[in-house]
Design an enzyme around this catalytic site. Structure first.
Site, short mmCIF file in Angstrom:
data_model
loop_
_atom_site.label_atom_id
_atom_site.label_comp_id
_atom_site.label_asym_id
_atom_site.label_seq_id
_atom_site.Cartn_x
_atom_site.Cartn_y
_atom_site.Cartn_z
N ASP A 1 0.86 -1.19 0.00
CA ASP A 1 0.00 0.00 0.00
C ASP A 1 0.89 1.23 0.00
O ASP A 1 2.10 1.15 0.18
CB ASP A 1 -0.95 0.00 1.21
N HIS B 1 2.01 -8.90 -3.29
CA HIS B 1 0.94 -7.91 -3.09
C HIS B 1 1.62 -6.54 -3.04
O HIS B 1 2.16 -6.12 -2.01
CB HIS B 1 0.19 -8.20 -1.79
N ASP C 1 2.21 -17.74 -3.75
CA ASP C 1 2.71 -16.64 -4.57
C ASP C 1 1.56 -16.05 -5.39
O ASP C 1 1.51 -16.20 -6.61
CB ASP C 1 3.85 -17.14 -5.47
N GLU D 1 2.61 -9.99 0.81
CA GLU D 1 2.88 -8.57 0.67
C GLU D 1 4.38 -8.33 0.88
O GLU D 1 5.11 -9.22 1.34
CB GLU D 1 2.05 -7.75 1.67
O1 9MR Z 1 -3.80 -3.92 0.19
C1 9MR Z 1 -3.88 -3.87 1.60
C2 9MR Z 1 -2.56 -4.27 2.21
O2 9MR Z 1 -1.55 -3.36 1.80
C3 9MR Z 1 -2.67 -4.36 3.71
O3 9MR Z 1 -1.52 -4.90 4.30
C4 9MR Z 1 -3.84 -5.22 4.12
C5 9MR Z 1 -3.96 -5.12 5.62
O4 9MR Z 1 -5.18 -5.51 6.10
O5 9MR Z 1 -5.04 -4.81 3.49
C6 9MR Z 1 -4.97 -4.75 2.08
O6 9MR Z 1 -6.16 -4.21 1.60
C7 9MR Z 1 -7.24 -5.10 1.55
C8 9MR Z 1 -8.27 -4.69 2.57
O7 9MR Z 1 -7.77 -4.86 3.86
C9 9MR Z 1 -9.54 -5.49 2.38
N1 9MR Z 1 -10.03 -5.36 1.04
C10 9MR Z 1 -9.06 -5.85 0.02
C11 9MR Z 1 -7.78 -5.07 0.13
C12 9MR Z 1 -6.73 -5.67 -0.83
O8 9MR Z 1 -7.00 -5.42 -2.11
O1 9MR Z 2 3.27 -6.06 9.47
C1 9MR Z 2 1.96 -5.88 10.01
C2 9MR Z 2 1.57 -7.11 10.75
O2 9MR Z 2 2.42 -7.27 11.87
C3 9MR Z 2 0.12 -7.01 11.18
O3 9MR Z 2 -0.25 -8.24 11.77
C4 9MR Z 2 -0.75 -6.69 9.99
C5 9MR Z 2 -2.21 -6.56 10.32
O4 9MR Z 2 -2.43 -5.47 11.12
O5 9MR Z 2 -0.32 -5.50 9.39
C6 9MR Z 2 0.99 -5.57 8.90
O6 9MR Z 2 1.34 -4.36 8.38
C7 9MR Z 2 0.70 -3.95 7.18
C8 9MR Z 2 0.13 -2.56 7.47
O7 9MR Z 2 -0.94 -2.68 8.37
C9 9MR Z 2 -0.34 -1.88 6.20
N1 9MR Z 2 0.69 -1.86 5.21
C10 9MR Z 2 1.17 -3.19 4.87
C11 9MR Z 2 1.73 -3.88 6.08
C12 9MR Z 2 2.30 -5.26 5.74
O8 9MR Z 2 1.32 -6.18 5.43
#
Ligand code: 9MR
Ligand code: 9MR
Ligand code: ZN
Length: 544
Positions: free
Chosen positions: A169, A481, A511, A520
């Site tokens: 993100d 991701h 993957d 991600e």
């Molecule tokens: O794309 C988002 C990712 O970067 C975050 O780590 C993740 C954390 O919850 O959420 C992803 O976004 C998703 C969202 O939470 C729920 N709807 C789908 C999104 C991914 O396309």
């Molecule tokens: O790295 C984070 C992980 O420890 C948490 O369990 C998770 C859900 O809260 O979120 C991860 O961090 C994400 C952040 O919330 C949004 N950007 C992407 C990060 C990696 O997935």
């Protein structure tokens, strides 16, 4: 898959057998070299990749039962293969491995790729890098950062452009920026002269500034913008919800400052104090600015002693909420190390005494205590409490010993043992910080070899027999991701990014680009990858 491969390669079928799992980037001469094989065998050889000439013959050991993948694994030990070259493992009755190198510079290019990935993460500016004939780029993005609506500023803007996107993100979170910069600057303190020899691209860093510090400064420049007038640090700059899969420059949804948190503010103190040390030899004015910012944030925290979580009402993006005891400890350690002032030392020492465990084997954005403890332990300043120093030292050594034991018990030599969670590949990389640091205070070969095992695990000595870093090693992730390439079939995967890894089970990695829980990429996982590789770049390690 194997069958298809054999059909497509008519003559010498050189496809890697998926049962043979090793570091597909390669190994350093003079260090241990092992593969885990998920098939029974007795004899193996190491052969030159170009002509199949046998350079080493050995016998299997094992099997060992590996609990987290429920496999019987045999081990091929070819540690004696020290002559530089490109090889494969040929396992009688099983097949051939992917090719791998043995060379002193085997981790140099991966180190550069992992730092280059941070460059490509830059926000607020166009980026462009060409690797292997492919150009990766995006235009200037998020140039409106950010709106003050949620922090009592009305609908007005205040500059928060720059910095790195967090992960797949595009939001920017101070807590995660803190641990990332903290680990990168720890690498600089321990392996600076090796890093200087690694041949990084300076990407327009100021004259005289080492390229690596130029990379870090992109983030510290942004962090400085995250400090409010009262000294506190805003917790993040973010859209209200995670945005769709767009190029960063096409994401036009408004982004807002969110209210402050004490963890973000303490992490801000720590990295600004560290930055002041790192930049002093190259840019005294900047170092001074960083130190002033650290001090004022620290003073704010002294006046607000409760652990204060950010009010994130209205936001569903990354939370990074965490108690601040470890962050405040880290802040005090870094300010003391930078200034030598007694008040910071007293603050650190009383906090450090209150932690029964001085180190945590598994740590990351939610637990930065280790970073503070290491700074205190490595300090050359006078005035530390000798009893506490001893406890911290012993804690580090005991923790490193536990990592070695976990590595020994694991079929893929994973120093984190059988712990799997969101981003655990970053946790595996983080073990190298403790291992390399323990090796500084109580040198032991097993610490260095276990750090190398962490690297080997990430580069293919794992259940999948695949590298977990895009663009590096054999069969790396193709579908992380990561919004610049998300849902765009046919685009080339951006190189140098460590994916989060399988959880809740070791076997749960996929993957797949929608699978953000396991696939991600994130700045706080790349930072320890950078640390891990930094220790083994540029020939002879500094830290030995
Ligand atoms: O794309 C988002 C990712 O970067 C975050 O780590 C993740 C954390 O919850 O959420 C992803 O976004 C998703 C969202 O939470 C729920 N709807 C789908 C999104 C991914 O396309
Ligand atoms: O790295 C984070 C992980 O420890 C948490 O369990 C998770 C859900 O809260 O979120 C991860 O961090 C994400 C952040 O919330 C949004 N950007 C992407 C990060 C990696 O997935
Ligand atoms: Zn951006």
């Amino acid at each position: 898959m194997l069958a298809a491969c054999v059909l497509l390669v008519p003559r010498r079928a050189l496809c890697a057998d998926p049962a043979i799992r090793l570091n597909t980037v390669g190994y350093l001469p003079g260090h241990e070299k092992r593969a885990s094989v998920a098939a029974r065998f007795t004899d193996f050889s190491v052969v030159a990749d170009k002509d199949g000439a046998v350079v080493f013959r050995g016998k299997a050991t094992g099997p060992v039962h590996n609990a987290d993948t429920d496999e019987d694994l045999y081990v091929a030990d070819f540690s004696a293969c020290d002559r530089p070259g490109v090889y494969r493992l040929e396992v009688a009755g099983v097949g051939r491995s992917a090719p791998f190198r043995v060379a002193r510079d085997v981790y140099d290019a991966p180190f550069r790729a992992a730092v280059e990935a941070m460059y490509l993460w830059r926000c607020g500016t166009p980026v462009r890098a060409t690797t292997g004939g492919v150009t990766y780029s995006h235009a200037a993005c998020h140039t409106e950062d950010a709106w003050l609506d949620f922090v009592g500023g009305g609908h007005a803007r205040r500059d928060a452009t720059g910095g790195w996107h967090d992960a797949g993100d595009y939001n920017k979170y101070v807590v995660n920026a803190g641990v990332t910069v903290g680990i990168m600057l720890r690498a600089w303190e321990q392996f600076g002269s090796q890093i200087q020899r690694a041949g990084l691209d300076p990407h327009g860093a100021e004259r005289g500034l080492p390229a690596y510090l130029g990379a870090v400064k992109w983030e510290t420049d942004w962090l400085l913008k995250m400090q409010a007038a009262d000294g506190s640090a805003y917790h993040k700059v973010s859209t209200r919800d995670f945005g769709p899969a767009l190029q960063p420059e096409d994401e036009k949804t408004p982004r807002y400052f969110t209210p402050w948190s004490s963890a973000a503010t303490a992490d801000f103190v720590a990295v600004m104090a560290m930055a002041a040390r790192a930049f002093t030899p190259y840019d005294r004015a900047y170092a001074r600015r960083c130190l002033d910012a650290a001090r004022s944030a620290y003073d704010f925290l002294r006046a607000h002693s409760d652990s204060h979580r950010a009010d994130l009402k209205g936001f569903t993006t990354g939370a990074y909420q965490t108690g601040d005891a470890d962050d405040r400890l880290w802040a005090a350690a870094e300010l003391w190390e930078t200034t030598g002032e007694a008040r910071y030392l007293a603050d650190f020492e009383s906090r450090a005494r209150s932690f029964a465990e001085k180190f945590d084997l598994d740590w990351g954005w939610g637990d930065v205590k280790n970073l503070g403890m290491l700074t205190y332990l490595f300090s050359e300043r006078a005035g530390r409490d000798a009893v506490l120093v001893r406890q911290v030292r012993d804690g580090l050594v005991a923790t490193a010993d536990r990592l070695v034991t976990l590595r020994d018990a694991h079929g893929y030599a994973r120093p984190l043992g059988t712990k799997y969670y969101w981003g655990c590949n970053g946790g595996v990389a983080n073990t190298t910080v403790l291992l390399q640091s323990a090796n500084l205070v109580a040198p032991k070969r097993a610490y260095v070899e276990t750090a190398l095992d962490a690297v080997s695990h990430l580069f293919g000595r794992n259940y999948y027999g695949r590298s977990f870093v895009t663009g590096l090693g054999a069969s790396p992730p193709l579908h992380p991701h990561f919004r610049p390439t998300l849902r765009q079939p046919g685009t080339r995967t951006w190189p140098g990014y460590l994916v989060g890894g399988g959880w809740p089970r070791a076997t749960d990695w996929r993957d797949e680009d929608e699978n953000y829980r396991v696939n991600e990429v994130a700045i706080n996982w790349n930072a320890p990858l950078i640390y891990a590789l930094a220790g083994f770049t540029g020939g002879t390690p500094d830290a030995r």
